[in-house]
Motif scaffolding. Sequence first.
Motif, PDB file in Angstrom:
ATOM      1  N   GLY A 134       0.988  -1.297  -0.127  1.00  0.00           N
ATOM      2  CA  GLY A 134      -0.104   0.086   0.286  1.00  0.00           C
ATOM      3  C   GLY A 134       0.797   1.216  -0.011  1.00  0.00           C
ATOM      4  O   GLY A 134       2.089   1.206  -0.104  1.00  0.00           O
ATOM      5  N   ALA A 135       0.146   2.313   0.132  1.00  0.00           N
ATOM      6  CA  ALA A 135       0.668   3.716   0.121  1.00  0.00           C
ATOM      7  C   ALA A 135       0.295   4.613   1.247  1.00  0.00           C
ATOM      8  O   ALA A 135      -0.935   4.325   1.791  1.00  0.00           O
ATOM      9  CB  ALA A 135       0.680   4.412  -1.262  1.00  0.00           C
ATOM     10  N   THR A 136       1.170   5.378   1.734  1.00  0.00           N
ATOM     11  CA  THR A 136       0.661   6.317   2.735  1.00  0.00           C
ATOM     12  C   THR A 136       1.258   7.573   2.651  1.00  0.00           C
ATOM     13  O   THR A 136       2.130   8.124   1.883  1.00  0.00           O
ATOM     14  CB  THR A 136       1.393   5.735   4.209  1.00  0.00           C
ATOM     15  N   LEU A 137       0.384   8.395   3.378  1.00  0.00           N
ATOM     16  CA  LEU A 137       0.883   9.984   3.441  1.00  0.00           C
ATOM     17  C   LEU A 137       1.137   9.880   5.046  1.00  0.00           C
ATOM     18  O   LEU A 137       0.076  10.087   5.850  1.00  0.00           O
ATOM     19  CB  LEU A 137      -0.315  10.807   3.087  1.00  0.00           C
ATOM     20  N   GLY A 138       2.375  10.484   5.559  1.00  0.00           N
ATOM     21  CA  GLY A 138       2.752  10.326   6.775  1.00  0.00           C
ATOM     22  C   GLY A 138       2.578   8.700   7.316  1.00  0.00           C
ATOM     23  O   GLY A 138       3.121   7.776   6.405  1.00  0.00           O
ATOM     24  N   ASP A 139       1.836   8.540   8.436  1.00  0.00           N
ATOM     25  CA  ASP A 139       1.397   7.160   8.511  1.00  0.00           C
ATOM     26  C   ASP A 139      -0.068   6.779   8.340  1.00  0.00           C
ATOM     27  O   ASP A 139      -0.393   5.499   8.516  1.00  0.00           O
ATOM     28  CB  ASP A 139       1.357   7.150  10.297  1.00  0.00           C
ATOM     29  N   ALA A 140      -0.803   7.508   7.652  1.00  0.00           N
ATOM     30  CA  ALA A 140      -2.069   7.196   7.042  1.00  0.00           C
ATOM     31  C   ALA A 140      -1.919   6.600   5.804  1.00  0.00           C
ATOM     32  O   ALA A 140      -1.497   7.254   4.829  1.00  0.00           O
ATOM     33  CB  ALA A 140      -2.813   8.451   7.119  1.00  0.00           C
ATOM     34  N   PRO A 141      -2.716   5.456   5.494  1.00  0.00           N
ATOM     35  CA  PRO A 141      -2.904   5.160   4.304  1.00  0.00           C
ATOM     36  C   PRO A 141      -3.752   6.177   3.330  1.00  0.00           C
ATOM     37  O   PRO A 141      -4.792   6.854   3.742  1.00  0.00           O
ATOM     38  CB  PRO A 141      -4.002   3.691   4.453  1.00  0.00           C
ATOM     39  N   ILE A 142      -3.605   5.899   2.204  1.00  0.00           N
ATOM     40  CA  ILE A 142      -4.128   7.113   1.076  1.00  0.00           C
ATOM     41  C   ILE A 142      -5.305   6.005   0.038  1.00  0.00           C
ATOM     42  O   ILE A 142      -4.688   5.070  -0.203  1.00  0.00           O
ATOM     43  CB  ILE A 142      -3.248   7.844   0.690  1.00  0.00           C
ATOM     44  N   THR A 143      -6.054   6.743  -0.328  1.00  0.00           N
ATOM     45  CA  THR A 143      -6.940   6.336  -1.293  1.00  0.00           C
ATOM     46  C   THR A 143      -7.247   7.459  -2.433  1.00  0.00           C
ATOM     47  O   THR A 143      -7.162   8.444  -1.899  1.00  0.00           O
ATOM     48  CB  THR A 143      -8.002   5.764  -0.791  1.00  0.00           C
ATOM     49  N   PRO A 144      -7.486   7.120  -3.668  1.00  0.00           N
ATOM     50  CA  PRO A 144      -7.602   8.069  -4.690  1.00  0.00           C
ATOM     51  C   PRO A 144      -9.367   8.401  -4.844  1.00  0.00           C
ATOM     52  O   PRO A 144     -10.045   7.943  -4.099  1.00  0.00           O
ATOM     53  CB  PRO A 144      -7.026   7.309  -6.090  1.00  0.00           C
ATOM     54  N   SER A 145      -9.318   9.514  -5.706  1.00  0.00           N
ATOM     55  CA  SER A 145     -10.480   9.889  -6.118  1.00  0.00           C
ATOM     56  C   SER A 145     -11.662   8.971  -6.557  1.00  0.00           C
ATOM     57  O   SER A 145     -11.062   7.768  -7.045  1.00  0.00           O
ATOM     58  CB  SER A 145     -10.587  11.142  -6.736  1.00  0.00           C
ATOM     59  N   THR A 146     -12.715   9.032  -6.260  1.00  0.00           N
ATOM     60  CA  THR A 146     -13.650   8.002  -6.859  1.00  0.00           C
ATOM     61  C   THR A 146     -14.574   8.626  -8.027  1.00  0.00           C
ATOM     62  O   THR A 146     -15.564   7.966  -8.436  1.00  0.00           O
ATOM     63  CB  THR A 146     -14.876   7.592  -5.761  1.00  0.00           C
TER      64      THR A 146
END
Length: 251
Positions: A134-146
């Motif tokens: 997965g991918a994170t920004l800082g420590d939080a997982p990120i998800t793209p636009s829907t």
Amino acid sequence: MRRRYRSGVSEDVLSLLDQTADHTAAQLADNTEWGLVGRDHAAQYAHDLVADAAVLEVLGGSGVRVLSEESGWSGPEDAEVTVIVDPVDGSTNASLGIPHWVVSLCAVDGEGPVASVVLNPSNGERYRAIRGGGATLGDAPITPSTKTKLSESIVGLTGRPSGSQRWAQFRALGAAALDICYVAAGRLDAMYGSYGLSIWDYAGAMHVCMEAGAPIGEKKDIALFDVSIEGRRQVLAAGTQPVLDELKRSV
């Protein structure tokens, strides 16, 4: 003894990239010259050289091969891992004091990206990606636009828009790697590298998109992770496949 970073040990590689990004940001924090110097080419800035030296100070001797925008190839040719580096992506923004620029690092092996770090020293935001993790920004997982319609999408551009476009709005922010990361995090709905990007411009950010679940592509279907200093790619990224497909048809 030189440590060999193996392609299967993604967390070790990610740690190396974090160390490199941190050291580079620290050196840039002390930098006082942000103008053009043109040592190797006309568009080269003093901070590009400072950042490149900082990157090589950490990666040199680590056992990885390095491909940097500023200094080309270095390190052992038989290394299992190559780190693709843009020491400062968004150099003009940095020279103007615009806080939209990054240090971009992407480690790849024979199967593609292993780990990536894209760090904005201006605000400390750090995007990370690890193969299969997965991918994170800082420590939080990120998800793209829907978003599923280009007509409802805000699109980031690296060049000027041409003709009649179908998107709702566009932004030309001046740092392709960070713009692509914004797609991964849902801040932009899509992005198009209209004038063509070199692999160091997009490798780390595109890996962030891959791990976040944001589809990526190239206008002419050219392979994106062919590690080479030759050629440029018209890179596209979007939050969803329908938007990517529509964007590709429209540009």
